[in-house]
Design an enzyme around this catalytic site. Structure first.
Site, PDB file in Angstrom:
ATOM      1  N   PRO A   2      -1.739   3.037   0.534  1.00 33.37           N
ATOM      2  CA  PRO A   2      -1.115   1.551   0.614  1.00 33.37           C
ATOM      3  C   PRO A   2      -1.944   0.770   1.200  1.00 33.37           C
ATOM      4  O   PRO A   2      -2.676   1.043   2.349  1.00 33.37           O
ATOM      5  CB  PRO A   2       0.309   1.930   1.249  1.00 33.37           C
ATOM      6  CG  PRO A   2      -0.141   3.312   1.821  1.00 33.37           C
ATOM      7  CD  PRO A   2      -1.034   4.141   1.070  1.00 33.37           C
ATOM      8  N   GLU A   3      -1.937  -0.598   0.817  1.00 26.54           N
ATOM      9  CA  GLU A   3      -2.532  -1.599   1.510  1.00 26.54           C
ATOM     10  C   GLU A   3      -1.378  -2.578   1.955  1.00 26.54           C
ATOM     11  O   GLU A   3      -0.215  -2.168   1.817  1.00 26.54           O
ATOM     12  CB  GLU A   3      -3.557  -2.228   0.473  1.00 26.54           C
ATOM     13  CG  GLU A   3      -4.718  -1.381   0.143  1.00 26.54           C
ATOM     14  CD  GLU A   3      -5.835  -2.285  -0.655  1.00 26.54           C
ATOM     15  OE1 GLU A   3      -5.954  -3.429  -0.509  1.00 26.54           O
ATOM     16  OE2 GLU A   3      -6.702  -1.426  -1.405  1.00 26.54           O
TER      17      GLU A   3
END
Ligand SMILES: [Zn+2]
Length: 283
Positions: A2-3
């Site tokens: 995840p960013e």
């Protein structure tokens, strides 16, 4: 992995079930994830009210009525799910516990927040809220890309001293928080900057152009994440992962979408990750 936009989407998905609510019971099913959990974590969470759920870079921060903040990092494979939310927004029955449900928070409103992490690169810690900025995970992080401290003057001054490729500089969490491989590729593509260019070799004007582009790329992804939250009542309660169209990321061999460019998207290894870019229009 995840960013920032994915983590922000998780935050927005969790907030209605957590903010203002007491954690009536915390289940902690193992002693550690990437690092050991803090001592007596279940006891320190149980009975605490969540005053606010914030985000700093890719960390979720739950400020508690006990004066501590729960720091959550999803790592590589961490997933948050909400079930049984009684607010009527979502309708997920409590599922049976599954493997890798490492931490489960039972909220007073009946919601159940589960952290599942098969690879255990995630992390949780507790720290005094008023000393959070000094926490070893938080302290080294640079300015938020959507905040005021990330601006043209800052980026020009910072990159002027960096002899690394611009791709590596933008991935450096000390320079800007929360940017990962996907959104750096997208931002450099829109700015038509070759990811191999040395950061300090870029003109001030080109560096300045990156600021609004980074903000746009992230804001658009957060908006896409918001749409995914609206669809989420049909999903399984998992937050944060959503379909989002990329212009260059994962498009090796596809035609460049820049108007007037006849280039083909290429993939090269950089900093141990794949960089996607157009060798023709990114200079
Ligand atoms: Zn191109």
């Amino acid at each position: 992995m995840p960013e920032l936009p994915e983590v922000e989407t998780v935050r927005r998905g969790l907030a209605p079930s957590m903010e203002g609510q007491v954690i009536t019971r915390a289940e902690v099913n193992r002693p550690d994830l990437r690092w050991p959990f803090p001592e007596r974590m279940a006891d320190r969470l149980t009975g605490a009210r969540v005053l606010a759920l914030r985000r700093r870079s890719k960390y979720l921060l739950a400020d508690l009525s006990t004066g501590e903040t729960l720091i959550i990092h999803l790592g590589m494979s961490g997933r948050m799910t909400v079930s049984g939310d009684p607010l009527g927004q979502f309708h997920h029955d409590h599922p049976a516990p599954v493997k890798h449900d490492h931490v489960v928070l039972h909220m007073e409103n009946g919601a159940r927040v589960t952290f599942n992490d098969a690879r255990r690169f995630g992390a949780m810690d507790l720290a005094p809220t008023d000393q959070l900025d000094a926490h070893w995970l938080i302290k080294p992080i640079g300015p938020e890309p959507l905040g005021n401290a990330f601006n043209e003057d800052y980026l020009i001054a910072t990159l002027a001293t960096r002899n690394t490729p611009i791709k590596a500089a933008l991935l450096d969490q000390r320079i800007v928080a929360g940017l990962g491989n996907i959104y750096v590729c997208e931002a450099l593509y829109r700015a038509r900057i070759n990811p191999k260019r040395k950061a300090r070799s870029l003109s001030k004007a080109r560096v300045a152009s990156l600021v609004p582009i980074v903000r746009d790329v992230l804001s658009e992804a957060i908006a896409a994440g918001g749409s995914s939250l609206r669809d989420y009542r049909q999903a399984d309660g998992e937050l944060g992962y959503f379909q989002h169209g990329f212009q260059v990321y994962d498009r090796e061999g596809a035609p460049c979408q820049t108007e007037g460019c006849s280039g083909t998207i290429a993939r090269i290894p950089q900093s141990g990750r794949s960089t996607f870019y157009c060798p023709k229009c990114q200079r």
